[in-house]
Design a protein around this motif. Structure first.
Motif, mmCIF file in Angstrom:
data_model
loop_
_atom_site.group_PDB
_atom_site.id
_atom_site.type_symbol
_atom_site.label_atom_id
_atom_site.label_comp_id
_atom_site.label_asym_id
_atom_site.label_seq_id
_atom_site.Cartn_x
_atom_site.Cartn_y
_atom_site.Cartn_z
ATOM 1 N N ASP A 48 98.139 -24.395 32.784
ATOM 2 C CA ASP A 48 97.288 -24.185 33.967
ATOM 3 C C ASP A 48 97.554 -22.844 34.637
ATOM 4 O O ASP A 48 96.979 -22.538 35.685
ATOM 5 N N SER A 49 98.415 -22.016 34.016
ATOM 6 C CA SER A 49 98.642 -20.659 34.513
ATOM 7 C C SER A 49 97.983 -19.620 33.614
ATOM 8 O O SER A 49 98.044 -18.419 33.896
ATOM 9 N N THR A 54 95.629 -13.353 32.287
ATOM 10 C CA THR A 54 97.024 -13.475 31.847
ATOM 11 C C THR A 54 97.367 -12.376 30.846
ATOM 12 O O THR A 54 96.610 -12.124 29.899
#
Length: 236
Positions: A48-49, A54
């Motif tokens: 969920d990061s 990213t």
């Protein structure tokens, strides 16, 4: 004396200290680092990061780890896709196998409706479905495809490995799944698919079993050694 460059490994999954595989993975990576005489650092990437922002490019290798369903399936699939498309060494074990297959089906084969039966049991194209016999805390033999990356890693034609798994590839779609660059590289004693790898990638291997568990008994897992060596080669 020249020092080896640091290798950065991303562990894709939601860390849980109670999960046996999550206890084993750091040990397995440390053993592989010692074996290859490399400085290997790893970072857990919670699913969920992971999103489009990213910074995945800073990692030399990706390991999608057990213990699904993940908190965010899309995050896991995004990281797997990056590793596949950018030719970064990839290892998927258990849930990592399931999601590597799912990512490939959606983004290479174009099966936009492919789903995981654990989260979408009623999907028309449930690519991962419950195993006929649940493989929870069981050990079985796996026959390896001669010449495959995994067979070369083990230097064997047959191995024994442990599982903690309830889902595998739906037999209804298996033949279609394996018609392109995704190859079957391991089958269990009943002939069921237990390992796959990509033919157009330097190192992309996924297993339904959990080879990392050997580290808990003090044995370096051959497949993890091969993964780390591939990360070092690819970096150079």
């Amino acid at each position: 004396m020249e020092t080896s460059p640091q290798l950065r490994i991303a562990l894709i999954g939601d860390y849980d200290p109670q999960v046996t595989a999550h206890q084993a993975i750091p040990l397995a990576l440390n053993m592989a680092a010692q074996h290859a005489e490399l400085d290997v650092q790893f970072q857990w990437l919670a699913t969920d990061s992971i999103d489009a922002s990213t910074q995945l490019a800073g990692f030399d290798g990706f390991w999608c780890v057990p213990a699904s369903p993940y908190r965010n399936m899309d995050g896991a699939l995004l990281a797997i896709r990056f590793a596949r498309e950018q030719q970064r060494p990839f290892l998927g074990t258990c849930g990592g196998f399931q999601h590597a297959v799912l990512e490939y089906a959606r983004n290479v084969l174009g099966w936009a409706d492919a789903e995981h039966g654990e989260t979408s049991p009623d999907a028309a194209r449930a690519l991962l479905t419950p195993l006929v016999c649940s493989l929870v805390e069981t050990v079985d033999r796996i026959r390896l495809m001669e010449g495959s990356l995994i067979a070369n890693a083990y230097a064997a034609k047959e191995i024994e490995e442990g599982y903690h798994c309830r889902y595998g590839v739906n037999p209804e779609f298996e033949a279609q799944l394996l018609t392109h660059n995704l190859n079957a590289s391991g089958h269990d004693s009943a002939g069921d698919l237990r390992a796959v790898e990509l033919s157009d990638h330097p190192f992309f291997v996924a297993t339904l079993f959990q080879p990392e568990r050997a580290a808990l008994a003090g044995t370096p897992p051959p497949l993890v050694n091969a993964f780390i060596k591939a990360c070092a080669r690819n970096r150079r």
